[in-house]
Scaffold this motif. Structure first.
Motif, mmCIF file in Angstrom:
data_model
loop_
_atom_site.group_PDB
_atom_site.id
_atom_site.type_symbol
_atom_site.label_atom_id
_atom_site.label_comp_id
_atom_site.label_asym_id
_atom_site.label_seq_id
_atom_site.Cartn_x
_atom_site.Cartn_y
_atom_site.Cartn_z
ATOM 1 N N ASN A 1 -42.567 -6.597 -9.044
ATOM 2 C CA ASN A 1 -41.563 -7.071 -9.990
ATOM 3 C C ASN A 1 -42.165 -7.691 -11.239
ATOM 4 N N GLN B 1 -38.864 -7.603 -17.270
ATOM 5 C CA GLN B 1 -37.741 -6.759 -16.867
ATOM 6 C C GLN B 1 -37.624 -5.590 -17.852
ATOM 7 N N TYR C 1 -36.224 -2.390 -19.801
ATOM 8 C CA TYR C 1 -34.879 -1.895 -20.096
ATOM 9 C C TYR C 1 -34.621 -0.543 -19.441
ATOM 10 N N ARG C 2 -35.676 0.166 -19.056
ATOM 11 C CA ARG C 2 -35.486 1.470 -18.427
ATOM 12 C C ARG C 2 -34.781 1.346 -17.072
ATOM 13 N N GLU C 3 -34.701 0.129 -16.516
ATOM 14 C CA GLU C 3 -33.981 -0.086 -15.268
ATOM 15 C C GLU C 3 -32.469 -0.164 -15.481
ATOM 16 N N LEU D 1 -31.105 4.384 -19.721
ATOM 17 C CA LEU D 1 -31.736 5.596 -19.206
ATOM 18 C C LEU D 1 -30.933 6.827 -19.616
ATOM 19 N N ARG E 1 -38.980 -4.106 -23.159
ATOM 20 C CA ARG E 1 -38.728 -4.917 -21.980
ATOM 21 C C ARG E 1 -38.427 -6.353 -22.387
ATOM 22 N N ASN F 1 -30.594 -6.317 -16.457
ATOM 23 C CA ASN F 1 -29.746 -5.678 -15.456
ATOM 24 C C ASN F 1 -29.555 -6.629 -14.286
ATOM 25 N N SER F 2 -29.210 -7.841 -14.602
ATOM 26 C CA SER F 2 -29.136 -8.847 -13.560
ATOM 27 C C SER F 2 -27.857 -9.652 -13.699
ATOM 28 N N LYS G 1 -34.725 -11.188 -11.845
ATOM 29 C CA LYS G 1 -34.692 -10.478 -10.581
ATOM 30 C C LYS G 1 -34.859 -11.456 -9.420
#
Length: 194
Positions: A6, A31, A33-35, A40, A93, A152-153, A172
């Motif tokens: 992580n 973190q 951004y591709r997550e 995406l 990120r 994304n959290s 995360k």
């Protein structure tokens, strides 16, 4: 402690803040951004459009409908959409750094934001009702008192500032982030009092 999966690095804030310089990183989280699924999707659509434009206008020499696109413009637009935008979003990120005297968030998109512990009155972990408290309901208002920095959290650490502003830092691993910020904030507050 290091969590390579992580991209999280954490040291003991109590020991480090008493013996290290203000530039010592006590906690670091990355973190990408591709997550984020919409990003995406944007990257995939952009890449397909860019490479399609390159193939259609430059290699095949066909116009875009009624528009005769010069070769140089087709190359610039095709590479921009097909390579530059995907590379930018895949590389971008959000990074959170906890120091002995401040928290710094580099969003990768809107810049770097620093919150000194001198302005913080409370630190708390948030893992519920974030969408209710941190939504777009403040768009168009004169003053925004709730700002969220998250990828994304739906969980993170909330800083309450002396001016009444609430800042949410998405994470995360919100327990570890909250523990690091709270410990460093308490040590900083105690050292400023004495």
């Amino acid at each position: 402690m290091v969590d390579a999966e992580n991209n999280i690095v954490m040291t003991d804030p109590i020991v480090s803040s008493n013996s290290q310089s203000p530039d010592t990183v006590l906690y670091h989280e990355t973190q990408p951004y591709r997550e984020l699924p919409p990003v995406l999707l944007l990257v995939v659509v952009s890449a397909i459009a860019g490479w399609g434009l390159l193939i259609w206008t430059v290699i095949m020499g066909r116009p875009l409908g009624q528009l005769e696109l010069p070769t140089w413009l087709g190359i610039v637009l095709g590479l921009g959409f097909g390579v530059a935008i995907p590379a930018l979003f895949l590389w971008t990120r959000m990074e959170t750094f906890v120091y002995p005297d401040r928290v710094t968030i580099n969003t990768g998109l809107s810049g770097k934001h620093t919150f000194d512990y001198d302005h913080v009155v409370a630190v708390e972990m948030r893992d519920s009702n974030l969408r209710d408290d941190y939504s777009n309901r403040t768009v168009g208002t004169k003053e925004n008192t709730r700002i969220a920095y998250a990828v994304n959290s739906l969980q993170g650490t909330q800083l309450i500032l002396g001016d009444g502003q609430f800042v949410l830092i998405g994470s995360k691993k919100p327990e570890e982030l909250t523990k690091a910020i709270d410990a460093a904030w308490q040590v900083d507050t105690i050292s400023n009092v004495t």
